[in-house]
Write a protein that holds these residues in place. Structure first.
Motif, short mmCIF file in Angstrom:
data_model
loop_
_atom_site.label_atom_id
_atom_site.label_comp_id
_atom_site.label_asym_id
_atom_site.label_seq_id
_atom_site.Cartn_x
_atom_site.Cartn_y
_atom_site.Cartn_z
N VAL A 38 2.68 -3.59 4.13
CA VAL A 38 1.97 -2.77 3.15
C VAL A 38 0.62 -3.43 2.85
O VAL A 38 0.55 -4.64 2.62
CB VAL A 38 2.80 -2.65 1.87
CG1 VAL A 38 2.04 -1.86 0.80
CG2 VAL A 38 4.15 -1.99 2.16
N PRO A 39 -0.45 -2.65 2.83
CA PRO A 39 -1.75 -3.23 2.52
C PRO A 39 -1.86 -3.61 1.05
O PRO A 39 -1.01 -3.26 0.23
CB PRO A 39 -2.73 -2.10 2.86
CG PRO A 39 -1.92 -0.86 2.72
CD PRO A 39 -0.52 -1.22 3.14
N GLU A 40 -2.93 -4.33 0.73
CA GLU A 40 -3.15 -4.73 -0.66
C GLU A 40 -3.87 -3.64 -1.44
O GLU A 40 -4.13 -2.57 -0.93
CB GLU A 40 -3.97 -6.03 -0.69
CG GLU A 40 -3.21 -7.21 -0.11
CD GLU A 40 -3.97 -8.52 -0.26
OE1 GLU A 40 -3.88 -9.13 -1.33
OE2 GLU A 40 -4.65 -8.91 0.71
N ASP A 41 -4.15 -3.93 -2.69
CA ASP A 41 -4.85 -3.04 -3.63
C ASP A 41 -4.33 -1.62 -3.64
O ASP A 41 -5.09 -0.65 -3.73
CB ASP A 41 -6.38 -3.08 -3.44
CG ASP A 41 -6.86 -2.88 -2.00
OD1 ASP A 41 -6.26 -3.45 -1.11
OD2 ASP A 41 -7.84 -2.17 -1.80
N ILE A 42 -3.01 -1.47 -3.57
CA ILE A 42 -2.36 -0.19 -3.85
C ILE A 42 -1.86 -0.24 -5.28
O ILE A 42 -1.13 -1.18 -5.65
CB ILE A 42 -1.20 0.09 -2.88
CG1 ILE A 42 -1.74 0.24 -1.47
CG2 ILE A 42 -0.44 1.33 -3.30
CD1 ILE A 42 -0.67 0.50 -0.44
N PRO A 43 -2.21 0.71 -6.13
CA PRO A 43 -1.75 0.67 -7.53
C PRO A 43 -0.23 0.64 -7.61
O PRO A 43 0.46 1.42 -6.96
CB PRO A 43 -2.31 1.98 -8.11
CG PRO A 43 -3.45 2.33 -7.23
CD PRO A 43 -3.08 1.86 -5.86
N ALA A 44 0.28 -0.31 -8.40
CA ALA A 44 1.72 -0.44 -8.56
C ALA A 44 2.20 0.43 -9.72
O ALA A 44 1.44 0.82 -10.59
CB ALA A 44 2.09 -1.91 -8.83
N GLY A 45 3.49 0.72 -9.70
CA GLY A 45 4.10 1.48 -10.78
C GLY A 45 4.37 2.93 -10.46
O GLY A 45 4.97 3.64 -11.26
N ASN A 46 3.92 3.40 -9.30
CA ASN A 46 4.11 4.80 -8.93
C ASN A 46 4.60 4.91 -7.49
O ASN A 46 4.56 3.96 -6.73
CB ASN A 46 2.79 5.58 -9.06
CG ASN A 46 2.25 5.59 -10.47
OD1 ASN A 46 2.92 6.05 -11.38
ND2 ASN A 46 1.04 5.07 -10.64
N GLU A 47 5.07 6.11 -7.16
CA GLU A 47 5.36 6.41 -5.78
C GLU A 47 4.07 6.86 -5.10
O GLU A 47 3.26 7.57 -5.69
CB GLU A 47 6.42 7.50 -5.66
CG GLU A 47 7.81 7.06 -6.08
CD GLU A 47 8.87 8.05 -5.68
OE1 GLU A 47 8.52 9.22 -5.41
OE2 GLU A 47 10.05 7.66 -5.63
N VAL A 48 3.89 6.43 -3.86
CA VAL A 48 2.70 6.81 -3.10
C VAL A 48 3.16 7.38 -1.75
O VAL A 48 4.24 7.04 -1.25
CB VAL A 48 1.76 5.61 -2.87
CG1 VAL A 48 1.27 5.06 -4.20
CG2 VAL A 48 2.44 4.52 -2.05
#
Length: 452
Positions: free
Chosen positions: A279-289
């Motif tokens: 998984v790449p970085e700087d993906i907002p956490a706390g949600n499904e993407v």
């Protein structure tokens, strides 16, 4: 009877291109049909294709750096003047820009709704021209992959001799033409259009964190995840040194790409039924993407995955499970052998003893400091540390953690060096890891030989 081509979302067709004498095959052009943005145009195209109207149609127009055009005339022997019988015109559906690699309908210059059977391939970014005239030219497909684009470019490279033909064939590309009257051996045709391979399909519940590290339903930035399904790749292999650019891991492996939350993941392993990515970085956490897998230019349907700030898991492969007991894959620092009570298949008995140092490996434990090189997609170098420390217990005794950071020489794998507590109990002991006040989901055990 050949199978009917259908215009489902992201379906695709294959154009077999050859010279008109049938002796020289130039290659296949796979086109991904854009049903969702041009449904009437795709349906119109497939009506012609399904009844074989495009079989033996010539590429009758080539404008260097602009377009190549086909679908209007049928080759019979050396004659190429027979027109393809036309259906009623289709309504204009301009939505997608006419960039390189797109496929669009030709039409009359003064009527936006006049497209019938002829279509063209954009050789360059023609958006400033074709998007703005005559209502915009309707893009209904994309060249699906690099090998197909190479065939398009090969057609475009064929010379267009001047003064050989009258309009509308005066810009016809000819292969191996050396003067005189051209014949079928010089004329480029579409021999046939058939359904190409279906798009990749991800199974229900087919996205999990790496199974050897717990196989959970959520992931964190830098986690490894496994994707299961059908038609996901055409080869079976993991990434190799040659796939890296310096210390940077590949985002494409044998025509497989994956996006997570719209960002490119790093492709670690490919096979027809399983893909592993980081998984790449700087993906907002706390949600499904959304996760989308692309193979050979075709996209899977999106599948959601939950992204959390931390989703830690320790290396504990299925081979280290005995009955209902899952042992962690701990390594003796002194001997580099796995810890075992002698009941793990093909692993010698070598229990942990108080006071010694063990090495554990994990994924999903979140950011590190310093942040260079990056957590995702880079070979780790030097000493790093978790920004959110972990607590590790063996039974009720807390282990001293002397190192908790990325494992040097690996990509996105964490290393934990721990000291077995002097007061650790004997036998199979639960090994628990807590980060940010929350225990990881795995239920793990470690065999200890105490009191020696």
């Amino acid at each position: 009877m050949p199978a009917m081509l259908c215009g489902q979302a992201d379906s695709s067709v294959r154009l077999k291109v050859m010279l008109g004498d049938g002796r020289t095959v130039l290659g296949d052009i796979d086109i991904t049909l854009l049903t969702s943005v041009a449904p009437l145009t795709v349906a119109n195209f497939l009506q012609y294709a399904n009844r074989g109207a495009y079989n033996n149609t010539v590429f009758h127009r080539s404008v260097p750096g602009f377009i190549i055009q086909t679908g209007g005339f049928i080759l019979a022997g050396n004659d190429f003047t027979t027109r393809v019988p036309q259906d009623p015109p289709v309504r204009n559906e301009y939505n997608i820009s006419n960039t390189r690699g797109t496929v669009a309908m030709a039409k009359l210059g003064s009527n936006p709704n006049s497209a019938t059977n002829e279509f063209f391939f954009n050789l360059a970014d023609n958006s400033s021209n074709l998007n703005n005239q005559n209502g915009g030219f309707t893009v209904f497909g994309r060249v699906a992959n690099a090998s197909s684009q190479a065939v398009v470019d090969r057609i475009a490279s064929a010379p267009v001799p001047s003064g050989v033909f009258i309009s509308p064939w005066d810009a016809m590309p000819l292969f191996n033409y050396r003067g005189g009257t051209p014949g079928s051996a010089n004329i480029i045709i579409i021999q046939s259009i058939t359904a190409s391979d279906p798009p990749p399909s991800i199974s229900s519940n087919g996205v999990v964190s790496a199974s050897a590290f717990g196989g959970g339903r959520s992931a964190a930035a830098g986690s490894y995840i496994e994707i299961y399904g059908t038609g996901l790749a055409g080869t079976t292999r993991g990434w190799a040194d040659s796939d890296f650019t310096g210390s940077v891991a590949p985002i494409t492996l044998d025509q497989v790409q994956v996006t997570v939350g719209g960002r490119r993941a790093y492709v670690n392993f490919v096979s027809p039924g399983q893909i592993n990515v980081q998984v790449p970085e700087d993906i907002p956490a706390g949600n499904e993407v959304p996760l989308v897998l692309t193979f050979n230019g075709m996209n899977s349907a999106p599948v959601n995955i939950a992204i959390r700030p931390f989703a830690g898991g320790l290396l504990a492969p299925a081979s280290f499970k005995v009955g209902d007991v899952q042992y962690v894959a701990a390594i003796h620092d002194s001997t580099k052998k796995f810890v075992s009570g002698g009941n793990i298949r093909d692993v010698d008995a070598a229990p942990a003893v108080p006071g010694e140092t063990l090495t554990l490996y994990g994924i999903g434990f979140g950011p590190i400091t310093p942040g260079v090189p990056a957590l995702a997609g880079r070979i780790a170098q030097g000493v790093t540390a978790l920004t959110k420390p972990v607590t590790i217990k063996i039974g009720e005794a807390e282990a001293k953690v002397s190192y908790a950071g990325l494992a040097p020489g690996l990509v996105g794998v964490y290393q934990f060096n721990i000291e077995v507590p002097a007061n650790a109990a004997n036998g199979d002991q639960p090994l628990t890891v807590t980060q940010g006040g929350e225990a990881i989901a795995q239920k793990l055990f470690l065999t200890v030989k105490a009191g020696q």
